[in-house]
Design a protein around this motif. Structure first.
Motif, PDB file in Angstrom:
ATOM      1  N   ARG A  99       0.595  -1.299   0.083  1.00 23.48           N
ATOM      2  CA  ARG A  99       0.465   0.464  -0.023  1.00 23.48           C
ATOM      3  C   ARG A  99       1.171   1.251  -0.242  1.00 23.48           C
ATOM      4  O   ARG A  99       0.904   2.156  -0.274  1.00 23.48           O
ATOM      5  CB  ARG A  99      -0.962  -0.082   1.439  1.00 23.48           C
ATOM      6  N   ARG A 100       1.716   1.428   0.906  1.00 28.29           N
ATOM      7  CA  ARG A 100       2.900   2.164   1.250  1.00 28.29           C
ATOM      8  C   ARG A 100       3.511   2.757  -0.755  1.00 28.29           C
ATOM      9  O   ARG A 100       4.621   4.135  -0.414  1.00 28.29           O
ATOM     10  CB  ARG A 100       4.409   1.980   1.981  1.00 28.29           C
ATOM     11  N   THR A 103       0.586   4.736  -2.297  1.00 26.45           N
ATOM     12  CA  THR A 103      -1.208   5.712  -1.423  1.00 26.45           C
ATOM     13  C   THR A 103       0.279   7.179  -1.831  1.00 26.45           C
ATOM     14  O   THR A 103      -0.413   8.629  -1.656  1.00 26.45           O
ATOM     15  CB  THR A 103       0.114   5.728   0.284  1.00 26.45           C
ATOM     16  N   GLY A 104       1.613   7.656  -2.107  1.00 27.62           N
ATOM     17  CA  GLY A 104       2.351   8.382  -2.269  1.00 27.62           C
ATOM     18  C   GLY A 104       1.617   9.185  -4.014  1.00 27.62           C
ATOM     19  O   GLY A 104       1.009  10.338  -3.946  1.00 27.62           O
ATOM     20  N   THR A 107      -1.878  11.100  -2.733  1.00 27.30           N
ATOM     21  CA  THR A 107      -2.178  12.269  -1.806  1.00 27.30           C
ATOM     22  C   THR A 107      -3.134  13.144  -2.687  1.00 27.30           C
ATOM     23  O   THR A 107      -3.272  13.111  -3.693  1.00 27.30           O
ATOM     24  CB  THR A 107      -0.933  12.929  -0.981  1.00 27.30           C
ATOM     25  N   VAL A 108      -3.690  14.146  -1.370  1.00 24.94           N
ATOM     26  CA  VAL A 108      -4.789  15.525  -0.950  1.00 24.94           C
ATOM     27  C   VAL A 108      -3.507  16.723  -2.408  1.00 24.94           C
ATOM     28  O   VAL A 108      -4.242  16.698  -3.305  1.00 24.94           O
ATOM     29  CB  VAL A 108      -4.589  15.715  -0.427  1.00 24.94           C
ATOM     30  N   LYS A 109      -2.743  16.405  -2.227  1.00 24.12           N
ATOM     31  CA  LYS A 109      -1.790  17.286  -3.081  1.00 24.12           C
ATOM     32  C   LYS A 109      -1.457  16.677  -4.385  1.00 24.12           C
ATOM     33  O   LYS A 109      -1.979  17.175  -5.965  1.00 24.12           O
ATOM     34  CB  LYS A 109      -0.428  17.451  -2.203  1.00 24.12           C
ATOM     35  N   ARG A 112      -5.461  16.750  -6.595  1.00 28.61           N
ATOM     36  CA  ARG A 112      -5.329  18.041  -6.784  1.00 28.61           C
ATOM     37  C   ARG A 112      -5.265  18.726  -8.483  1.00 28.61           C
ATOM     38  O   ARG A 112      -5.887  19.329  -8.230  1.00 28.61           O
ATOM     39  CB  ARG A 112      -4.735  19.282  -5.668  1.00 28.61           C
ATOM     40  N   GLY A 342     -10.420   1.742   8.082  1.00 31.67           N
ATOM     41  CA  GLY A 342      -8.894   0.165   8.963  1.00 31.67           C
ATOM     42  C   GLY A 342      -7.855   0.499   7.958  1.00 31.67           C
ATOM     43  O   GLY A 342      -8.129   1.509   6.860  1.00 31.67           O
ATOM     44  N   ALA A 343      -6.961   0.454   8.121  1.00 31.94           N
ATOM     45  CA  ALA A 343      -6.212  -0.440   7.401  1.00 31.94           C
ATOM     46  C   ALA A 343      -6.057  -0.680   5.916  1.00 31.94           C
ATOM     47  O   ALA A 343      -5.465  -0.075   4.570  1.00 31.94           O
ATOM     48  CB  ALA A 343      -4.887  -1.551   7.851  1.00 31.94           C
ATOM     49  N   GLN A 345      -8.914   1.511   4.373  1.00 26.96           N
ATOM     50  CA  GLN A 345     -10.021   1.953   3.719  1.00 26.96           C
ATOM     51  C   GLN A 345      -9.576   2.801   2.639  1.00 26.96           C
ATOM     52  O   GLN A 345      -7.927   2.886   2.009  1.00 26.96           O
ATOM     53  CB  GLN A 345      -9.973   3.326   5.008  1.00 26.96           C
ATOM     54  N   GLN A 349     -10.041   7.041  -2.881  1.00 27.27           N
ATOM     55  CA  GLN A 349     -11.565   8.003  -2.213  1.00 27.27           C
ATOM     56  C   GLN A 349     -10.780   9.141  -2.599  1.00 27.27           C
ATOM     57  O   GLN A 349     -11.856  10.083  -2.896  1.00 27.27           O
ATOM     58  CB  GLN A 349     -12.039   7.518  -1.144  1.00 27.27           C
ATOM     59  N   GLN A 350     -10.577  10.360  -1.956  1.00 32.80           N
ATOM     60  CA  GLN A 350      -9.866  11.748  -2.562  1.00 32.80           C
ATOM     61  C   GLN A 350      -9.696  11.914  -4.291  1.00 32.80           C
ATOM     62  O   GLN A 350     -10.014  12.678  -4.831  1.00 32.80           O
ATOM     63  CB  GLN A 350      -8.563  12.057  -1.910  1.00 32.80           C
ATOM     64  N   ARG A 353     -13.826  11.181  -5.143  1.00 30.74           N
ATOM     65  CA  ARG A 353     -15.114  12.563  -4.930  1.00 30.74           C
ATOM     66  C   ARG A 353     -13.661  14.083  -5.626  1.00 30.74           C
ATOM     67  O   ARG A 353     -15.033  14.325  -5.625  1.00 30.74           O
ATOM     68  CB  ARG A 353     -14.651  13.023  -3.107  1.00 30.74           C
TER      69      ARG A 353
ATOM     70  N   VAL B  13      -2.504   5.205   7.128  1.00 34.30           N
ATOM     71  CA  VAL B  13      -3.057   4.189   6.423  1.00 34.30           C
ATOM     72  C   VAL B  13      -3.298   5.235   4.907  1.00 34.30           C
ATOM     73  O   VAL B  13      -3.621   5.379   3.534  1.00 34.30           O
ATOM     74  CB  VAL B  13      -4.843   3.789   6.291  1.00 34.30           C
ATOM     75  N   GLN B  28       1.052  15.986   4.627  1.00 28.18           N
ATOM     76  CA  GLN B  28       1.392  14.906   3.344  1.00 28.18           C
ATOM     77  C   GLN B  28       2.953  13.941   3.115  1.00 28.18           C
ATOM     78  O   GLN B  28       2.348  15.262   2.172  1.00 28.18           O
ATOM     79  CB  GLN B  28       0.386  13.789   2.596  1.00 28.18           C
ATOM     80  N   ASP B  30       5.345  13.993  -0.017  1.00 25.60           N
ATOM     81  CA  ASP B  30       5.120  13.260  -1.062  1.00 25.60           C
ATOM     82  C   ASP B  30       5.149  11.984  -1.370  1.00 25.60           C
ATOM     83  O   ASP B  30       4.455  11.051  -2.631  1.00 25.60           O
ATOM     84  CB  ASP B  30       5.804  13.988  -1.590  1.00 25.60           C
ATOM     85  N   SER B  31       6.581  11.220  -0.232  1.00 21.82           N
ATOM     86  CA  SER B  31       6.474   9.840  -0.994  1.00 21.82           C
ATOM     87  C   SER B  31       5.826   8.843  -0.620  1.00 21.82           C
ATOM     88  O   SER B  31       5.480   7.860  -1.915  1.00 21.82           O
ATOM     89  CB  SER B  31       8.377   9.130  -1.090  1.00 21.82           C
ATOM     90  N   PRO B  58      -9.195   7.060   9.632  1.00 22.50           N
ATOM     91  CA  PRO B  58      -9.957   5.621   9.640  1.00 22.50           C
ATOM     92  C   PRO B  58      -8.764   4.487  10.123  1.00 22.50           C
ATOM     93  O   PRO B  58      -9.085   3.281  10.774  1.00 22.50           O
ATOM     94  CB  PRO B  58      -9.914   5.520   8.026  1.00 22.50           C
TER      95      PRO B  58
END
Lengths: 397, 70
Positions: A99-100, A103-104, A107-109, A112, A342-343, A345, A349-350, A353, B13, B28, B30-31, B58
């Motif tokens: 996941r990691r 996830t980068g 991000t919200v950034k 956007r 939880g883990a 999620q 999702q962003q 949206r 998460v 957050q 960046d990486s 969450p």
């Protein structure tokens, strides 16, 4: 693939496809943890503990003793559900590691930064809708192509391949396609994803999959990268398409609510949360207890399967004042588990949206007279699959 | 009342709710999108937003310590 039977768990009230069946509400009031039979195309019918209350769902989804219902099995035949790289097939440290790496990109950034791309895609579909009408199917012209085209951008699908890509994504969603067509389609999707991954290996593109290859390519094999691509397509496409389809269907039936989404930009974020809660497109989340787990003094035994009803949990009437079965885009959004909790999620999702809050207001602004072109009773809802949606929606303007 | 924010980083998460709820307090990386705490002792005006962020998280990765004090 034959239609799976309707999950008792996903049953809708007669004549009210957006409302859970009375049996689901009865389960929610039951102090016991009911065990129900769940039909599955993969496991045939299995017995599972039914979770329908919001508090129970939230507690269990963040409980590490509750594992994913399908763990990747390298010895079993590969399918969309059984493949490496799909986050839904991993638990604990293996899940976090994978996941990691992704996830980068979400991000919200980063989301956007995708906004102009999303706006461009929405504008192109509005043009296509205008060219097709007046009078068109909103689902195939607008709702389904938008998330597919966004995923094309993230994966780096070149323009000349997008029509084919979109066709395969459509077949994947088609409940009327035969099992043979689905299998052939899956093989084509895998083959194409393999080509994309190989192209990124040669020269990583300036997009999500390219970034994953550039930054983590040495830790991932080809199968995992193909699986990641397929997961992004399936997870990012079907659910968002469903939200656009069911969301516009609902709003066209509630013109006062539609007007809020169209005319009040500051109300749009709250309206999207309400639509997410109300529609709950991904109906159920399958899990399995790795150990005995106590819930309100009752025990889920180690090894038992558990299904959580997202739909019922989001209509849990203990959550907020007011009638949660009435769509109210102006209400203070009650908490919901549309994206899980939880883990696990939802990673995207962003992004979901962002697509919803861009596409829906733009649609109603561009076509202020948009209306249903068929009686409400004739709307073709899709209630038999794991993602609730609308198959076709004739509209005019 | 003093509000102190603590982050349980391994739990994060990267869902991004905190950044949306309280962008002055959370960012957050960046990486990998993991939460970055910008202000461990946010001013009174941020408290509601920080509480919302903690509620929405969450993974329960945002810990709030409230105590009386100047």
């Amino acid at each position: 693939m034959p239609d799976p039977k309707v999950l008792p768990f996903a049953a809708r009230a007669a004549g009210c496809p957006f409302t859970p069946a009375p049996e689901l509400y009865a389960m929610q009031k039951d102090e016991e943890l009911p065990r129900i039979g769940v039909p599955s195309p993969i496991l045939d019918e299995f017995e599972a503990v039914a979770i329908t209350r919001y508090e129970d769902a939230r507690a269990l989804l963040s409980d590490e003793r509750l594992r994913m219902g399908f763990v990747f099995d390298p010895d079993a035949p590969r399918s969309m559900l059984n493949q490496p790289g799909n986050l839904l097939n991993y638990n604990g440290a293996d899940h976090t590691r994978l996941r990691r790496m992704l996830t980068g990109a979400f991000t919200v950034k980063r989301v956007r930064a995708l906004q102009p791309t999303i706006e461009k895609i929405v504008a192109s579909r509005l043009d296509a809708l205008e060219a097709a009408g007046p009078g068109a199917d909103l689902i195939s012209t607008f709702c389904t192509p938008i998330p597919t085209l966004v995923i094309c951008e993230l994966l780096g699908v070149p323009y000349e391949h997008r029509e084919d890509f979109q066709r395969r994504a459509q077949v994947g969603l088609d409940v009327n396609a035969t099992r043979e067509e689905h299998i052939r389609n899956l093989m084509e999707m895998d083959a194409y994803m393999g080509e994309l991954v190989a192209a990124h290996r040669r020269s990583p593109g300036d997009n999500l999959l390219g970034a994953v290859v550039r930054e983590h390519g040495d830790q991932l094999n080809e199968d995992e990268l193909v699986g990641i691509g397929n997961m992004l397509l399936v997870a990012g496409h079907e659910t968002t398409a469903s939200m656009l389809s069911a969301g516009s269907t609902l709003l066209l039936q509630h013109p006062d609510q539609l007007a809020v989404v169209r005319d009040e930009p500051e109300a749009v974020d709250g309206a999207i949360e309400e639509l997410l809660r109300y529609i709950s497109p991904a109906i159920t989340m399958p899990r399995e207890a790795a150990e005995d787990i106590e819930v309100r003094g009752r025990t889920i035994k180690q090894g038992e399967r558990v299904v959580l009803s997202v739909l019922a949990a989001n209509r849990d009437h203990t959550l907020a004042d007011g009638d949660l079965d009435t769509l109210d885009v102006r209400r203070t959004p009650p908490p919901h588990v549309v994206f899980g909790y939880g883990a696990h999620q939802c990673l995207g999702q962003q992004l979901a949206r962002a697509e919803l809050r861009t596409a829906l207001p733009a649609l109603f602004r561009r076509f202020p007279t948009l209306r249903l072109a068929a009686p409400q009773e004739e709307i073709d809802y899709r209630t038999t699959t794991l993602v609730f949606s609308v198959n076709a929606l004739p509209v005019t303007w | 009342m003093v509000l102190r924010v603590e982050i349980d980083e391994p739990r994060c998460v990267a869902a991004g709710h905190c950044v949306t709820a309280a962008p002055e307090v959370f960012d957050q990386r960046d990486s990998d999108g993991v939460v970055v705490l910008l202000d461990a002792a946010p001013p009174a005006g941020e408290r509601e937003r920080v509480r919302e962020a903690a509620l929405l998280c969450p993974a329960a990765a945002i810990l709030l310590h409230e105590r009386d004090g100047a």
